[in-house]
Design an enzyme around this catalytic site. Sequence first.
Site, PDB file in Angstrom:
ATOM      1  CE  LYS A 113      -4.507   0.801   0.142  1.00 36.32           C
ATOM      2  NZ  LYS A 113      -5.556  -0.074  -0.399  1.00 36.32           N
TER       3      LYS A 113
HETATM    4  P1  NAD Z   1     -13.347   7.488  -3.256  1.00 42.12           P
HETATM    5  O1  NAD Z   1     -12.356   8.557  -2.983  1.00 42.12           O
HETATM    6  O2  NAD Z   1     -13.828   7.264  -4.643  1.00 42.12           O
HETATM    7  O3  NAD Z   1     -14.659   7.733  -2.332  1.00 42.12           O
HETATM    8  C1  NAD Z   1     -14.606   7.912  -0.956  1.00 42.12           C
HETATM    9  C2  NAD Z   1     -15.978   8.388  -0.517  1.00 42.12           C
HETATM   10  O4  NAD Z   1     -16.030   8.453   0.912  1.00 42.12           O
HETATM   11  C3  NAD Z   1     -16.322   9.796  -1.021  1.00 42.12           C
HETATM   12  O5  NAD Z   1     -17.690   9.818  -1.419  1.00 42.12           O
HETATM   13  C4  NAD Z   1     -16.135  10.672   0.218  1.00 42.12           C
HETATM   14  O6  NAD Z   1     -16.935  11.845   0.189  1.00 42.12           O
HETATM   15  C5  NAD Z   1     -16.606   9.701   1.278  1.00 42.12           C
HETATM   16  N1  NAD Z   1     -16.179  10.040   2.631  1.00 42.12           N
HETATM   17  C6  NAD Z   1     -14.964  10.419   3.082  1.00 42.12           C
HETATM   18  N2  NAD Z   1     -15.017  10.660   4.396  1.00 42.12           N
HETATM   19  C7  NAD Z   1     -16.295  10.421   4.782  1.00 42.12           C
HETATM   20  C8  NAD Z   1     -16.969  10.481   6.011  1.00 42.12           C
HETATM   21  N3  NAD Z   1     -16.337  10.839   7.126  1.00 42.12           N
HETATM   22  N4  NAD Z   1     -18.291  10.146   6.041  1.00 42.12           N
HETATM   23  C9  NAD Z   1     -18.950   9.773   4.931  1.00 42.12           C
HETATM   24  N5  NAD Z   1     -18.336   9.691   3.738  1.00 42.12           N
HETATM   25  C10 NAD Z   1     -17.046  10.022   3.668  1.00 42.12           C
HETATM   26  O7  NAD Z   1     -12.734   6.160  -2.625  1.00 42.12           O
HETATM   27  P2  NAD Z   1     -13.084   4.648  -2.959  1.00 42.12           P
HETATM   28  O8  NAD Z   1     -12.130   4.162  -3.981  1.00 42.12           O
HETATM   29  O9  NAD Z   1     -14.554   4.515  -3.203  1.00 42.12           O
HETATM   30  O10 NAD Z   1     -12.666   3.942  -1.593  1.00 42.12           O
HETATM   31  C11 NAD Z   1     -13.549   3.907  -0.477  1.00 42.12           C
HETATM   32  C12 NAD Z   1     -13.069   2.822   0.467  1.00 42.12           C
HETATM   33  O11 NAD Z   1     -13.045   1.578  -0.234  1.00 42.12           O
HETATM   34  C13 NAD Z   1     -11.660   2.993   1.042  1.00 42.12           C
HETATM   35  O12 NAD Z   1     -11.623   2.436   2.334  1.00 42.12           O
HETATM   36  C14 NAD Z   1     -10.812   2.159   0.108  1.00 42.12           C
HETATM   37  O13 NAD Z   1      -9.606   1.737   0.718  1.00 42.12           O
HETATM   38  C15 NAD Z   1     -11.758   1.009  -0.136  1.00 42.12           C
HETATM   39  N6  NAD Z   1     -11.475   0.221  -1.334  1.00 42.12           N
HETATM   40  C16 NAD Z   1     -11.481   0.791  -2.569  1.00 42.12           C
HETATM   41  C17 NAD Z   1     -11.268   0.001  -3.691  1.00 42.12           C
HETATM   42  C18 NAD Z   1     -11.328   0.546  -5.093  1.00 42.12           C
HETATM   43  O14 NAD Z   1     -11.207  -0.245  -6.037  1.00 42.12           O
HETATM   44  N7  NAD Z   1     -11.536   1.831  -5.283  1.00 42.12           N
HETATM   45  C19 NAD Z   1     -10.995  -1.362  -3.539  1.00 42.12           C
HETATM   46  C20 NAD Z   1     -11.004  -1.916  -2.249  1.00 42.12           C
HETATM   47  C21 NAD Z   1     -11.257  -1.102  -1.171  1.00 42.12           C
END
Ligand code: NAD
Length: 422
Positions: A113
């Site tokens: 990471k």
């Molecule tokens: P992203 O940046 O596209 O979206 C994150 C979202 O969370 C946004 O809508 C933001 O406004 C919201 N957010 C942030 N703080 C917040 C809060 N305090 N309360 C409510 N909403 C809040 O990110 P993503 O890629 O969708 O990732 C989200 C999660 O999923 C992370 O934990 C990431 O590690 C995990 N993840 C992502 C992927 C991927 O393929 N993108 C894969 C596995 C895990």
Amino acid sequence: MAVEGSNIQKDLNPLANAERQFEEAAARLNLPPGLKEVIKRPRRATIVSLPVPMDDGTLKVFTGYRVQHSIVRGPAKGGIRYHPDVTLEEVQALAAWMTWKCAVVNIPFGGGKGGIICDPQKMSKGELERLTRRYAADLSDLFGPESDVPAPDVNTNEQVMAWIVDTYSMHERRTEYAVVTGKPLEVGGSAGRREATGRGVLFCIREACQHLKMPLAGARIAVQGFGNVGSVSAALLSRDAARLVAVSDVTGGVHDPNGLDVAALLQWVADHRGVAGFPGGKPLATPIVEYDCDILIPAALENQITADNAGRVRARIVAEGANGPTTPDADLILEKQGVFVIPDILCNSGGVTVSYFEWVQNRMGFYWPEREVNERLEHTMVEAFRGVLTKAVEHKVNMRVAAFMVAIERVVKVIMLRGVYA
Ligand code: NAD
């Protein structure tokens, strides 16, 4: 209790939490002496200082991290996060979860990471590009298709991956697409990658509903975070006739117990950069994790369901789209309440699974249609879910402990076969 060297409460320290989850599963396995330490510790952690010329003519130095937790089962694999709260401990935890995640879905990758302490909302595109290129250049000795393959995470996207491809390729003097995944389609990306994590969440929820004999059609869904994972999960679940009743993001929250119009909400978010003010619902008054729903999908950040609020979770299923959204203390409370938690290392593994497909396609130079990607993803996810469920039933443990047990066994098996080089 404070963790040494940190002012974060122990229950909210992602590294302490990742280690606690690991220990709980490892204790149930008959691991050879000494091996537990080998697989628990990160293989390598790198810190870089990144000077970046800003638009106003000043020079700002950012701190970046890359942690390779394990390369036992294959190249380190894991996203890069841009966020003001990034810490080395958080990156270490996320890297370890990647090792277990890749092992749960049985893809040939280890775990890694990366992160940079920055606030992308306050930076221009040019500043973000210069920061990304400096990070990629500084870490180009670590990165590579055979050694360490980054991907997007919070606040990084396809564009950031394209800049990394370009920077790495300039140093290598040839185009190398397989150095990162989650790229734009035109730059060696895979069909279906953007939706893969949300689609994997859907497959897991379908399996959980089947196991719990609970119909998905009509089920009330609440989603925290409406970025890549949250919005795609919501859109796909609504196609299965589930009802999105509440959603929140960094701008606020909206709800409608009769169901929100997901297409209209997606359009609103595209136009307004957040769910707040969406006219098709009412502003959310309760914290979303306490909202009255059947399925709760935390899809934002770590530590959202804690010992403080777990007792007020009303969902029957918690599907962890985010990494580390539930603390170990909260897990104990949810289990007592009979909440079925689909753990992050299983639930959100669709993204890294299709990242693996993307890496394979880059190396073959042959690209699959989206239907084929989605079918392979479904096969992988369903098999992983059922394997974890079988383990959970067999050992009378919850799905998180079972997922860690499956993952640790797979990593240990490879170490036993390869031996420890000395
Ligand atoms: P992203 O940046 O596209 O979206 C994150 C979202 O969370 C946004 O809508 C933001 O406004 C919201 N957010 C942030 N703080 C917040 C809060 N305090 N309360 C409510 N909403 C809040 O990110 P993503 O890629 O969708 O990732 C989200 C999660 O999923 C992370 O934990 C990431 O590690 C995990 N993840 C992502 C992927 C991927 O393929 N993108 C894969 C596995 C895990």
